[in-house]
Motif scaffolding. Structure first.
Motif, short mmCIF file in Angstrom:
data_model
loop_
_atom_site.label_atom_id
_atom_site.label_comp_id
_atom_site.label_asym_id
_atom_site.label_seq_id
_atom_site.Cartn_x
_atom_site.Cartn_y
_atom_site.Cartn_z
N SER A 1 0.78 -1.38 -0.68
CA SER A 1 -0.16 0.11 0.07
C SER A 1 0.99 1.24 0.02
O SER A 1 0.22 2.20 -0.26
N GLN B 1 -1.21 2.27 -2.57
CA GLN B 1 -2.08 3.48 -2.19
C GLN B 1 -0.99 5.53 -2.47
O GLN B 1 -1.83 6.49 -2.08
N SER C 1 -6.77 2.79 -6.65
CA SER C 1 -6.12 2.97 -6.00
C SER C 1 -5.03 4.40 -5.49
O SER C 1 -5.76 4.65 -4.11
N CYS D 1 -3.74 6.94 -3.82
CA CYS D 1 -4.55 8.24 -3.12
C CYS D 1 -3.16 9.29 -3.28
O CYS D 1 -3.64 10.53 -2.79
#
Length: 287
Positions: free
Chosen positions: A98, A120, A148, A150
């Motif tokens: 992530s 992310q 995905s 961010c």
């Protein structure tokens, strides 16, 4: 040469303290966090015994290649900033990753992330590139991260155009300080593709010197909360939005009041002659 291996883990005081009577095999199997930053490591060896590893700290070393991480299917955080990595390779098995930190390396093309569907955060600031060479993005990688990603950090990478990043529709935090962005219209257009953007930092780019730079971006992006490190006051945005709407209304009214075509004066000489001198030849005088 220092390779990160299970033998090196066994010699680490930090891990000897945590072993607590477990067999070394069981200890490695239960290990979730591995801290080996600033240890002069130049390669990753066989760590497959650490099958439950979730966080790996390898920043501030001398690692040239990313390899031997195929076993780490549970890895969620990988810190490899400030190494000597030139290519993003061998991460396809890290399906749960992530957060990926690769700032301060020698990466020229962002690629090889196509299977990281849960990524992310991606940090790529301060790549050590040749003068005038800029960080590039592989379109396939960007498209795979569209659902995905961010957080994206690309500070100080000679970047002059970010239109390729429009596909990152989930982006919330974007930092591109110290680059060469100059076109404010392109930035305004990006906001229509980033409906969730809350924080953006473009400090040190030429575009920041454009007239009304901050006002224009605040007005254009309704979700933005922090721009260039400064919080956006709600009243300020409300005033700017109303000011822009008023300006557009005045412009529309002015355009409406103006005739669509210029008026052409009616030529009096088409029907009768006006003047003091003699009429032109063949022109009939009125009775």
């Amino acid at each position: 040469m220092v390779h990160l291996t299970v033998d090196l883990i066994a010699k680490s005081r930090n891990h000897i303290k945590k072993k607590r009577g477990l067999s070394f095999t069981d200890y490695l199997r239960n290990l979730t966090h591995l801290y080996f930053s600033s240890k002069n490591i130049d390669a990753i060896g066989d760590l497959s015994a650490c099958r439950n590893l979730t966080v790996l700290y390898l920043y501030d070393n001398h690692i040239t290649f990313i390899h031997n991480l195929g076993f780490a299917s549970n890895l969620t955080h990988l810190y490899m900033q400030n190494n000597n990595i030139a290519h993003i390779d061998n991460l396809h098995n890290l399906r749960r990753l992530s957060k990926l930190y690769l700032g301060g390396n020698r990466i020229s093309v962002v690629e090889g992330l196509e299977r990281l569907r849960q990524l992310q955060e991606l940090h790529l600031e301060n790549q050590r590139l040749p003068p005038e060479e800029k960080l590039l993005f592989d379109p396939t990688t960007l498209l795979s991260l569209a659902e995905s990603l961010c957080v994206l950090t690309i500070d100080n990478n000679n970047i002059d155009d970010i239109r390729d990043l429009a596909v990152l529709k989930e982006l919330q935090h974007f930092s591109a300080t110290g680059n060469k962005l100059h076109n404010i219209e392109e930035l305004e257009e990006m906001f229509s593709h980033w409906p969730r953007l809350r924080l953006m930092d473009l400090s040190g780019n030429p575009v920041c010197k454009k007239p009304k730079y901050r006002d224009r971006l605040i007005t254009e992006c309704k979700t933005l909360e922090i721009l260039d490190g400064k919080e956006i006051n709600g009243l300020t945005r409300q005033f700017l939005v109303q000011w822009k709407a008023s300006k557009q209304a005045r412009k529309a009214k002015k355009n409406k009041d103006m005739p669509s075509e210029p008026l052409i004066p009616y030529s009096l000489t088409d029907s009768f002659y006006v003047g003091q001198g003699p009429p032109p030849a063949g022109h009939m005088q009125p009775h």
